[in-house]
Motif scaffolding. Structure first.
Motif, PDB file in Angstrom:
ATOM      1  N   UNK A  77      32.878  14.643  29.696  1.00 13.39           N
ATOM      2  CA  UNK A  77      33.712  15.530  28.872  1.00 13.39           C
ATOM      3  C   UNK A  77      33.395  15.348  27.386  1.00 13.39           C
ATOM      4  N   UNK A  78      33.179  14.111  26.976  1.00  9.70           N
ATOM      5  CA  UNK A  78      32.790  13.840  25.589  1.00  9.70           C
ATOM      6  C   UNK A  78      31.435  14.474  25.286  1.00  9.70           C
ATOM      7  N   UNK A  79      30.499  14.363  26.238  1.00 12.63           N
ATOM      8  CA  UNK A  79      29.180  14.985  26.066  1.00 12.63           C
ATOM      9  C   UNK A  79      29.308  16.508  25.921  1.00 12.63           C
ATOM     10  N   UNK A  80      30.191  17.119  26.706  1.00 15.25           N
ATOM     11  CA  UNK A  80      30.402  18.570  26.613  1.00 15.25           C
ATOM     12  C   UNK A  80      30.825  18.963  25.203  1.00 15.25           C
ATOM     13  N   UNK A  81      31.772  18.236  24.638  1.00 17.68           N
ATOM     14  CA  UNK A  81      32.258  18.529  23.279  1.00 17.68           C
ATOM     15  C   UNK A  81      31.147  18.321  22.261  1.00 17.68           C
ATOM     16  N   UNK A  82      30.392  17.233  22.420  1.00 17.07           N
ATOM     17  CA  UNK A  82      29.289  16.900  21.517  1.00 17.07           C
ATOM     18  C   UNK A  82      28.232  17.999  21.530  1.00 17.07           C
TER      19      UNK A  82
END
Length: 158
Positions: A77-82
């Protein structure tokens, strides 16, 4: 340290969740050159610069048959935002268990302001089309790094 990786040795296998709901597996890149770049944390200044540089050169890497995969202990999920925030079109793999980071020797004790802690040692591993370790860059400095890795990937492609 990633010096535990021997040049010419088979790259440690992995299967990790990735951004966009993908599953990132080493076996899916069979016959291709793989640039695995390990970074400490999404959306921090050095990690953002490194991702943007690799992303900018993605077409040049593809032209020599190389795939780029960024790996950190952040969540998918953090990667998606990044990726969304910075317009990245790179595979980003999430190793929250840190098993793959340990297998590649990049989960290491670090020190900042006298405080010791465990974290990702910024490292890049170039895996040849034969699935073997072709080159390792330890303690990467971001400036000019993506270009240096591209030159090494081109040399493998000849």
């Amino acid at each position: 340290m990633s010096s535990t990786l021997e040049l010419g040795a088979p790259a440690p296998d992995f299967e990790l969740p990735g951004a966009g709901g993908e599953t990132v597996r080493l076996k899916d890149f069979a016959g291709k050159t793989v640039v695995l770049y390990f970074y400490p944390k999404d959306d921090t200044s050095g990690c953002t610069k490194e991702a943007i540089e690799f992303n900018r050169l993605k077409g040049a890497f593809a032209a020599v048959g190389a795939e780029i995969v960024g790996v950190s202990p952040d969540s998918a999920a953090s990667h998606d935002k990044f990726r969304a925030k910075h317009g990245l079109d790179l595979a980003l793999a999430a190793d929250e268990s840190k098993a793959m980071l340990e297998a590649y020797g990049v989960w290491a004790q670090k020190s900042m302001y006298g405080r010791k802690y465990m974290g990702v040692e910024r490292t890049t591993v170039l895996i040849g089309p034969d699935g073997r370790i072709a080159r390792v860059w330890d303690k990467v400095k971001v400036a000019g790094h993506a270009e240096e890795v591209l030159a090494a990937a081109k040399a493998l492609h000849v």
